[in-house]
Motif scaffolding. Structure first.
Motif, mmCIF file in Angstrom:
data_model
loop_
_atom_site.group_PDB
_atom_site.id
_atom_site.type_symbol
_atom_site.label_atom_id
_atom_site.label_comp_id
_atom_site.label_asym_id
_atom_site.label_seq_id
_atom_site.Cartn_x
_atom_site.Cartn_y
_atom_site.Cartn_z
ATOM 1 N N ASN A 157 0.871 -1.294 0.018
ATOM 2 C CA ASN A 157 -0.231 -0.106 0.123
ATOM 3 C C ASN A 157 1.009 1.123 0.060
ATOM 4 O O ASN A 157 0.411 2.037 -0.647
ATOM 5 C CB ASN A 157 -1.005 -0.021 1.286
ATOM 6 C CG ASN A 157 -2.257 -0.604 0.689
ATOM 7 O OD1 ASN A 157 -2.879 -0.146 -0.218
ATOM 8 N ND2 ASN A 157 -2.756 -1.598 1.634
ATOM 9 N N ALA A 158 2.025 1.123 0.537
ATOM 10 C CA ALA A 158 3.101 2.250 0.686
ATOM 11 C C ALA A 158 3.496 2.665 -0.894
ATOM 12 O O ALA A 158 3.792 3.620 -1.192
ATOM 13 C CB ALA A 158 3.972 2.233 1.771
ATOM 14 N N PHE A 159 4.002 1.257 -1.321
ATOM 15 C CA PHE A 159 4.312 1.578 -2.706
ATOM 16 C C PHE A 159 3.263 1.996 -3.487
ATOM 17 O O PHE A 159 3.508 3.141 -4.556
ATOM 18 C CB PHE A 159 4.933 0.116 -3.231
ATOM 19 C CG PHE A 159 5.019 -0.015 -4.816
ATOM 20 C CD1 PHE A 159 6.189 0.576 -5.239
ATOM 21 C CD2 PHE A 159 4.303 -0.731 -5.474
ATOM 22 C CE1 PHE A 159 6.219 0.302 -6.408
ATOM 23 C CE2 PHE A 159 4.244 -1.020 -6.879
ATOM 24 C CZ PHE A 159 5.328 -0.182 -7.112
ATOM 25 N N LEU A 160 2.167 1.688 -3.405
ATOM 26 C CA LEU A 160 0.859 2.099 -4.380
ATOM 27 C C LEU A 160 0.801 3.883 -4.212
ATOM 28 O O LEU A 160 0.607 4.421 -5.107
ATOM 29 C CB LEU A 160 -0.444 1.477 -4.261
ATOM 30 C CG LEU A 160 -0.446 0.109 -4.737
ATOM 31 C CD1 LEU A 160 -1.518 -0.671 -4.264
ATOM 32 C CD2 LEU A 160 -0.289 0.035 -6.527
ATOM 33 N N ALA A 161 0.659 4.118 -2.987
ATOM 34 C CA ALA A 161 0.589 5.639 -2.592
ATOM 35 C C ALA A 161 1.710 6.223 -3.137
ATOM 36 O O ALA A 161 1.570 7.492 -3.708
ATOM 37 C CB ALA A 161 0.606 5.847 -0.944
ATOM 38 N N ALA B 196 -3.217 10.360 -0.147
ATOM 39 C CA ALA B 196 -2.394 9.366 0.227
ATOM 40 C C ALA B 196 -2.233 8.687 1.484
ATOM 41 O O ALA B 196 -1.483 7.765 1.658
ATOM 42 C CB ALA B 196 -0.982 10.561 0.296
ATOM 43 N N ASP B 197 -3.337 8.997 2.328
ATOM 44 C CA ASP B 197 -3.219 8.298 3.655
ATOM 45 C C ASP B 197 -4.497 7.336 3.889
ATOM 46 O O ASP B 197 -4.852 6.731 4.893
ATOM 47 C CB ASP B 197 -3.736 9.345 4.759
ATOM 48 C CG ASP B 197 -4.955 10.208 4.551
ATOM 49 O OD1 ASP B 197 -5.639 10.279 3.649
ATOM 50 O OD2 ASP B 197 -5.423 10.798 5.606
ATOM 51 N N VAL B 198 -4.959 7.085 2.608
ATOM 52 C CA VAL B 198 -6.027 6.018 2.229
ATOM 53 C C VAL B 198 -5.325 4.753 1.336
ATOM 54 O O VAL B 198 -4.763 4.844 0.572
ATOM 55 C CB VAL B 198 -7.205 6.453 1.525
ATOM 56 C CG1 VAL B 198 -8.295 5.367 1.411
ATOM 57 C CG2 VAL B 198 -8.028 7.565 2.278
ATOM 58 N N PRO B 199 -5.537 3.469 2.035
ATOM 59 C CA PRO B 199 -5.116 2.514 1.546
ATOM 60 C C PRO B 199 -5.773 2.296 -0.158
ATOM 61 O O PRO B 199 -7.005 2.100 0.105
ATOM 62 C CB PRO B 199 -5.027 1.346 2.387
ATOM 63 C CG PRO B 199 -6.450 1.593 3.377
ATOM 64 C CD PRO B 199 -6.267 3.172 3.309
ATOM 65 N N ARG C 184 -14.074 5.138 4.892
ATOM 66 C CA ARG C 184 -15.166 6.051 4.162
ATOM 67 C C ARG C 184 -14.475 7.183 3.596
ATOM 68 O O ARG C 184 -13.336 7.866 4.126
ATOM 69 C CB ARG C 184 -15.971 6.468 5.334
ATOM 70 C CG ARG C 184 -15.325 7.402 6.600
ATOM 71 C CD ARG C 184 -16.014 7.475 7.888
ATOM 72 N NE ARG C 184 -17.457 7.925 7.700
ATOM 73 C CZ ARG C 184 -17.682 9.220 7.887
ATOM 74 N NH1 ARG C 184 -16.807 9.967 8.097
ATOM 75 N NH2 ARG C 184 -19.184 9.756 7.851
ATOM 76 N N PRO C 185 -15.152 7.945 2.360
ATOM 77 C CA PRO C 185 -14.586 9.148 1.769
ATOM 78 C C PRO C 185 -14.573 10.167 2.432
ATOM 79 O O PRO C 185 -15.188 10.334 3.698
ATOM 80 C CB PRO C 185 -15.517 9.190 0.465
ATOM 81 C CG PRO C 185 -16.558 8.571 1.112
ATOM 82 C CD PRO C 185 -16.323 7.344 1.782
ATOM 83 N N PHE D 74 -7.018 -7.111 5.479
ATOM 84 C CA PHE D 74 -7.816 -5.929 5.381
ATOM 85 C C PHE D 74 -7.234 -4.852 5.976
ATOM 86 O O PHE D 74 -6.945 -4.887 7.253
ATOM 87 C CB PHE D 74 -9.471 -6.080 6.138
ATOM 88 C CG PHE D 74 -10.171 -7.344 5.643
ATOM 89 C CD1 PHE D 74 -10.091 -7.703 4.340
ATOM 90 C CD2 PHE D 74 -10.821 -7.993 6.602
ATOM 91 C CE1 PHE D 74 -10.878 -8.577 3.717
ATOM 92 C CE2 PHE D 74 -11.753 -9.104 6.185
ATOM 93 C CZ PHE D 74 -11.766 -9.402 4.695
ATOM 94 N N ALA D 75 -7.128 -3.765 5.127
ATOM 95 C CA ALA D 75 -6.287 -2.349 5.513
ATOM 96 C C ALA D 75 -7.434 -1.568 5.963
ATOM 97 O O ALA D 75 -8.102 -0.946 5.212
ATOM 98 C CB ALA D 75 -5.497 -1.955 4.404
ATOM 99 N N HIS D 76 -7.456 -1.238 7.209
ATOM 100 C CA HIS D 76 -8.164 -0.042 7.735
ATOM 101 C C HIS D 76 -7.597 1.281 7.555
ATOM 102 O O HIS D 76 -8.355 2.101 7.685
ATOM 103 C CB HIS D 76 -8.483 -0.172 9.466
ATOM 104 C CG HIS D 76 -9.373 -1.016 9.635
ATOM 105 N ND1 HIS D 76 -10.623 -1.442 10.497
ATOM 106 C CD2 HIS D 76 -9.577 -2.707 9.051
ATOM 107 C CE1 HIS D 76 -11.216 -2.532 10.304
ATOM 108 N NE2 HIS D 76 -10.412 -3.480 9.884
ATOM 109 N N SER D 77 -6.348 1.112 7.451
ATOM 110 C CA SER D 77 -5.639 2.425 7.202
ATOM 111 C C SER D 77 -4.202 2.082 6.709
ATOM 112 O O SER D 77 -4.007 0.929 6.546
ATOM 113 C CB SER D 77 -5.373 3.464 8.381
ATOM 114 O OG SER D 77 -4.338 2.528 9.450
#
Length: 495
Positions: free
Chosen positions: A114-118, A159-162, A234-235, A454-457
């Motif tokens: 997820n850090a890579f994708l961000a 950037a802070d959303v997985p 949530r958005p 499951f990534a909550h953050s």
């Protein structure tokens, strides 16, 4: 071996194992052919049924899964055919210590990926490279040249959303007994609902096995854990305290249509098709029957980014709502770049770069053939290796060198030489086997394991106690994918 069940002195062989032998990497039998203690009560219960009753239970299991609609498409006789997703009668047992290690490793990889994708999808107005590229760890050409790279996804997710709320990881045990990662799944990881259904249908058809092994965790927490993950993303401009969600599917033609519907039922949300999406101001709504309801989170089960990459129709609605901060899509478009088989070779360095940690899980030795030096290292050796297309999935296009004829190996060499950037090569891993009911007896068959996170953050990742064991039903077969004729096993995870 450091497999799912801790190996100790085995007990004598059961009648079902007549002719089984002593495979060197078996999870239920030791190297002398004795049954590992944790499997003894399971095999004893199957023996007690007797051949006729066991065969009848297997027929009941198949019929139950057929009634449930557990159908997938697989090649049969050279043609694609719909058939019931097979479930073997013998469950696989994962010990508690092993599970802790696997779940810790899955969570670690989910955080790093997820850090890579961000990083690679951050919109940098000055045109600067992603941090991991600037550090010289991954070549820019490998990222932007990946078939899964989607320029339209740049800047689409905060950037802070997985971007990968749901993560799947495929694992196996190698000749040394190590658990190694076969591949990562961050675009549309499937299989969690099949794991849940495996437990339910196995318990219904083979109740004698229930309780034979102590402290087996229930997969029934899957729905609640899944829903919590979708709620957590949530958005930014969500108007509701509890976001509304839907499962977005491309419909009954999808081979995982059964899973789409079962997961929607477990989540308590509707399944919608792309044509049901309509504009709702700067957000998106779903037309369901006579009502139209605002959507805050889409759990996406469409298998391609093509929908999102289009500026018109549902794709345009989704992209505009994501850009406006009124919609989250799980998983985000563009995640295919992290599914890429060439990027897989860099996950270990990613973990060190983004997390400052050593990898918990090992990878399979991989050569990225887009790199001339790595290609030169294996040129002419394709007959000894596994060759995979970088954007392949479901076992499609995988070429196992030792299983090929000389003319087939020559064809692989030619295909790679023509477009080396389209392939990776890996060591052949002869992975563990597990007793599997073939006819009226048990035979060793290769197995792998898919688990989920499951990534909550970006930092908070949870792993449900759910595992999908896939089994190669063909003798000596190494391809376990259902699309390649594989089946599955109920997976018992111990507390």
């Amino acid at each position: 071996m450091a497999g799912p069940a801790d190996p100790t002195a085995g007990t004598p062989v059961s009648p079902l194992l007549d002719g089984y032998g002593a495979p060197p990497l078996d999870e239920a039998l030791d190297t002398s052919g004795g049954i590992r203690p944790v499997y003894a009560p399971v095999l004893a219960a199957l023996d007690a049924l007797g051949p006729a009753a066991l065969a009848e239970r297997v027929r009941e299991l198949h019929a139950l899964r057929q009634r449930e609609g557990m159908i997938f498409t697989a090649p049969v006789g050279g043609h694609l055919k719909e058939q019931v997703f097979p479930l073997d009668a013998v469950p696989r047992i994962i010990g508690a210590d092993t599970w802790r290690m696997l779940s810790d490793g899955a969570g670690q990889r989910a955080r790093a990926l997820n850090a890579f994708l961000a990083d690679v999808y951050t919109d940098r107005p000055d045109g600067a490279a992603a941090a991991i590229v600037a550090a010289g760890i991954i070549p820019e050409a490998l990222v932007r040249g990946a078939p899964g790279w989607l320029p339209a996804a740049v800047g689409l997710v905060p950037a802070d959303v997985p971007r990968a709320v749901v993560y799947g990881i495929d694992l196996l045990t190698d000749e040394a007994g190590r658990w190694v990662v076969l591949e990562d799944n961050l675009q549309v990881p499937s299989g969690s609902a099949y794991a849940l259904a495996n437990r339910r249908t196995a318990a219904a058809a083979l109740p004698e096995l229930v309780g034979t092994v102590p402290a087996v965790r229930s997969p029934e927490t899957l729905g609640a854990m899944f829903r919590a993950a979708l709620t957590s993303v949530r958005p930014p401009r969500c108007r509701a305290e509890v976001p509304s969600a839907v499962v977005l599917s491309d419909g009954p033609a999808n081979s995982a249509w059964y899973e789409h519907r079962l997961l929607a039922a477990e989540l308590g949300v509707p399944v919608v098709l792309p044509g049901q999406l309509v504009a709702d101001g700067d957000g998106v709504a779903a037309a369901i029957g006579d009502t139209t309801a605002r959507i805050d989170v889409i759990y996406r089960r469409t298998g391609s980014d093509e929908l999102i990459d289009r500026a018109d129709g549902p794709g345009g609605l989704i992209r505009d709502a994501m850009a406006a901060g009124t919609l989250t899509m799980a998983n985000a478009p563009g995640n295919g770049v992290a599914d890429d088989k060439a990027i897989y070779a860099f996950v270990g360095p990613m973990i060190r770069f983004y997390l400052g940690e050593d990898p918990i899980l090992d990878d399979v030795g991989t050569w990225v053939l887009a790199d001339p030096g790595q290609y030169d290292a294996v040129r002419g050796r394709m007959g000894d290796l596994v060759v995979k297309p970088v954007d392949g999935s479901g076992g499609e296009g995988v070429m196992i060198g030792p299983d090929l004829t000389p003319s087939q190996v020559a064809a692989v060499e030619a295909a790679v030489a023509a477009r080396p950037e389209r392939y990776i090569a890996q060591d052949v891993v002869r992975f563990s086997t597990h007793p599997t009911l073939i006819g009226d007896g048990l035979r060793p068959r290769h197995v792998d394991l898919r688990i989920f996170a499951f990534a909550h953050s970006m930092t908070d990742v949870v792993v449900p106690p759910v595992g999908l064991t896939r089994v190669a039903l063909r003798s000596e077969g190494l391809l376990v994918n259902s699309s390649q004729g594989g089946g599955s096993k109920d997976t018992w995870i111990q507390e």
